[in-house]
Design a protein around this motif. Structure first.
Motif, PDB file in Angstrom:
ATOM      1  N   LYS A  16       0.835  -1.205   0.000  1.00 45.20           N
ATOM      2  CA  LYS A  16       0.000   0.000   0.000  1.00 45.20           C
ATOM      3  C   LYS A  16       0.867   1.251   0.000  1.00 45.20           C
ATOM      4  CE  LYS A  16      -4.433   0.786   1.998  1.00 45.20           C
ATOM      5  NZ  LYS A  16      -5.024   0.235   0.774  1.00 45.20           N
ATOM      6  N   GLY A  72       1.913   5.130   1.149  1.00 42.80           N
ATOM      7  CA  GLY A  72       1.795   5.978   2.335  1.00 42.80           C
ATOM      8  C   GLY A  72       2.091   5.302   3.658  1.00 42.80           C
ATOM      9  N   VAL A  73       2.632   4.077   3.618  1.00 36.33           N
ATOM     10  CA  VAL A  73       2.943   3.387   4.873  1.00 36.33           C
ATOM     11  C   VAL A  73       4.366   3.697   5.356  1.00 36.33           C
ATOM     12  CG1 VAL A  73       1.306   1.496   4.450  1.00 36.33           C
ATOM     13  CG2 VAL A  73       3.696   1.244   3.743  1.00 36.33           C
ATOM     14  N   GLY A  74       5.066   4.526   4.588  1.00 40.37           N
ATOM     15  CA  GLY A  74       6.418   4.920   4.999  1.00 40.37           C
ATOM     16  C   GLY A  74       7.510   4.065   4.387  1.00 40.37           C
ATOM     17  N   ILE A 107       6.261   6.050  15.098  1.00 33.64           N
ATOM     18  CA  ILE A 107       6.049   7.354  14.447  1.00 33.64           C
ATOM     19  C   ILE A 107       6.924   8.323  15.224  1.00 33.64           C
ATOM     20  CG2 ILE A 107       4.388   9.227  14.053  1.00 33.64           C
ATOM     21  CD1 ILE A 107       2.178   7.140  13.994  1.00 33.64           C
ATOM     22  N   HIS A 108       7.827   8.982  14.534  1.00 34.66           N
ATOM     23  CA  HIS A 108       8.698   9.924  15.231  1.00 34.66           C
ATOM     24  C   HIS A 108       8.907  11.156  14.353  1.00 34.66           C
ATOM     25  CE1 HIS A 108      11.748  11.632  17.708  1.00 34.66           C
ATOM     26  NE2 HIS A 108      11.706  10.606  18.548  1.00 34.66           N
ATOM     27  N   LEU A 132      12.064  11.478  12.280  1.00 29.63           N
ATOM     28  CA  LEU A 132      12.149  10.699  11.036  1.00 29.63           C
ATOM     29  C   LEU A 132      11.566  11.511   9.891  1.00 29.63           C
ATOM     30  CD1 LEU A 132      11.037   6.967  11.389  1.00 29.63           C
ATOM     31  CD2 LEU A 132      13.116   7.835  10.354  1.00 29.63           C
TER      32      LEU A 132
HETATM   33  P1  ADP Z   1       5.501   5.587   1.101  1.00 28.05           P
HETATM   34  O1  ADP Z   1       6.855   5.410   0.475  1.00 28.05           O
HETATM   35  O2  ADP Z   1       4.994   4.312   1.694  1.00 28.05           O
HETATM   36  O3  ADP Z   1       4.494   6.230   0.213  1.00 28.05           O
HETATM   37  P2  ADP Z   1       6.747   7.690   2.657  1.00 28.05           P
HETATM   38  O4  ADP Z   1       8.017   7.055   3.098  1.00 28.05           O
HETATM   39  O5  ADP Z   1       6.802   8.674   1.544  1.00 28.05           O
HETATM   40  O6  ADP Z   1       5.652   6.567   2.351  1.00 28.05           O
HETATM   41  O7  ADP Z   1       6.097   8.335   3.952  1.00 28.05           O
HETATM   42  C1  ADP Z   1       4.909   9.095   3.908  1.00 28.05           C
HETATM   43  C2  ADP Z   1       5.036  10.244   4.907  1.00 28.05           C
HETATM   44  O8  ADP Z   1       5.092   9.718   6.225  1.00 28.05           O
HETATM   45  C3  ADP Z   1       6.296  11.077   4.744  1.00 28.05           C
HETATM   46  O9  ADP Z   1       5.975  12.409   5.026  1.00 28.05           O
HETATM   47  C4  ADP Z   1       7.263  10.527   5.786  1.00 28.05           C
HETATM   48  O10 ADP Z   1       8.198  11.493   6.249  1.00 28.05           O
HETATM   49  C5  ADP Z   1       6.296  10.125   6.890  1.00 28.05           C
HETATM   50  N1  ADP Z   1       6.746   8.951   7.684  1.00 28.05           N
HETATM   51  C6  ADP Z   1       6.961   7.709   7.264  1.00 28.05           C
HETATM   52  N2  ADP Z   1       7.300   6.885   8.272  1.00 28.05           N
HETATM   53  C7  ADP Z   1       7.286   7.660   9.383  1.00 28.05           C
HETATM   54  C8  ADP Z   1       7.532   7.423  10.773  1.00 28.05           C
HETATM   55  N3  ADP Z   1       7.850   6.194  11.216  1.00 28.05           N
HETATM   56  N4  ADP Z   1       7.447   8.476  11.626  1.00 28.05           N
HETATM   57  C9  ADP Z   1       7.119   9.720  11.177  1.00 28.05           C
HETATM   58  N5  ADP Z   1       6.853  10.002   9.903  1.00 28.05           N
HETATM   59  C10 ADP Z   1       6.928   8.992   9.009  1.00 28.05           C
END
Ligand code: ADP
Length: 275
Positions: free
Chosen positions: A39, A41-43, A236-237, A240
């Motif tokens: 999915k 937006g999962v980071g 979530i930090h 990061l």
């Molecule tokens: P994806 O690649 O899955 O689409 P991203 O890595 O681009 O997701 O992350 C989406 C948003 O969430 C970004 O703004 C990123 O900085 C933030 N983010 C991701 N993981 C974390 C986390 N563990 N703590 C805080 N912010 C996070």
């Protein structure tokens, strides 16, 4: 006449038989690892880049390949916006930042240009990025995959020699459903799954309590259900997020940060598993 018929049916059979794909390795690296998420937006990109620098902190020479042709994020994550050069007009020299060799479609096209490409064009771009980039002397290339189980996943799974895949998810049910699909895709295409990472597992408040915003243990349970390794939790930090926005990933800018240490634990498991 009847002999001819037999001949034709043989050819038909051959055509319909499952295709044996030749998996081409990415030259210039000992290992290639995909970081994937079912999915968006999962980071995943955040985890991929921090994991890459956590591996670098362990002494490995890293490369980062941003394979998200439609939504490249590497240029922003490491604040790099140059155009890669080519000496022979064919092979591209990867860009370098923080001692990492980097390649992304985002280096090749203008940031504002929407990528309105059909599948075959994406596949051809991926072939360029995997076969025509002069990666040099790398221990490992981390590939930041786009979300889902589309053309890019299939191209990597069937045509690129990869050493393993990591799946990133948040623990909520909605994301986990897709994770199961992702696991099955890699299993079916013979890509070894190195393990699952639970991102955004909890938020630690000023009161010291851990708030499980997206639920609890979902990724761990999915790993168990499919007999895969669970690699770890990332909370979530804010640091990061802010380090990513500044273009200097946390594990690079602050390797002693509590969250960088969690990435270090995961990087150690990955290093042990195959390097
Ligand atoms: P994806 O690649 O899955 O689409 P991203 O890595 O681009 O997701 O992350 C989406 C948003 O969430 C970004 O703004 C990123 O900085 C933030 N983010 C991701 N993981 C974390 C986390 N563990 N703590 C805080 N912010 C996070």
């Amino acid at each position: 006449m009847s002999e001819k018929k037999v001949e034709m049916s043989k050819t038909m059979k051959e055509r319909l038989a499952p295709k044996q794909f030749t998996k081409t390795p990415i030259n210039g690296t000992k290992n290639t690892i995909l970081v994937s998420s079912a999915k968006g937006g999962v980071g995943k990109s955040t985890v991929a880049i921090n994991l890459a620098f956590a591996l670098q902190n362990l002494g490995l020479k890293i490369g980062i390949l941003d394979a998200d042709v439609y939504g490249p994020s590497l240029p922003k994550l490491i604040k790099l916006n140059e155009k890669p050069k080519s000496e022979d007009g064919k092979a591209l020299i990867p860009l370098e930042k923080y001692d990492a060799q980097c390649m992304s479609m985002g280096f090749l096209v203008d940031e504002q240009t929407p990528m309105i490409w059909r599948g075959p064009m994406v596949i051809s771009a991926l072939k360029t990025m995997t076969q025509k980039v002069l990666w040099k002397d790398r221990d490992v290339i981390i590939v930041d995959m786009p979300p889902g189980t589309g053309d890019t996943q299939l191209t990597f799974a069937q045509e690129v020699k990869v050493d393993g895949a990591i799946i990133v998810s948040t623990p909520q049910d909605l994301a986990l459903l897709d994770v199961k699909r992702g696991i099955q895709m890699f299993d079916k295409t013979g890509v070894k799954i190195l393990g699952l990472i639970d991102n955004m597992s909890y938020f630690k408040g000023d009161d010291g309590k851990e708030y499980k915003i997206f639920g609890e243990s979902g990724v761990e349970n999915t790993a168990k259900e499919f007999d895969k390794e669970f690699l770890g939790h990332i909370p979530i930090h804010q640091d990061l997020r802010s380090s990513a926005d500044k273009g200097d990933p946390l594990t690079h800018s602050n390797p002693d940060h509590e969250v960088s240490k969690l990435f270090k634990n995961i990087a150690e498991k990955i290093k042990q598993s195959f390097l």
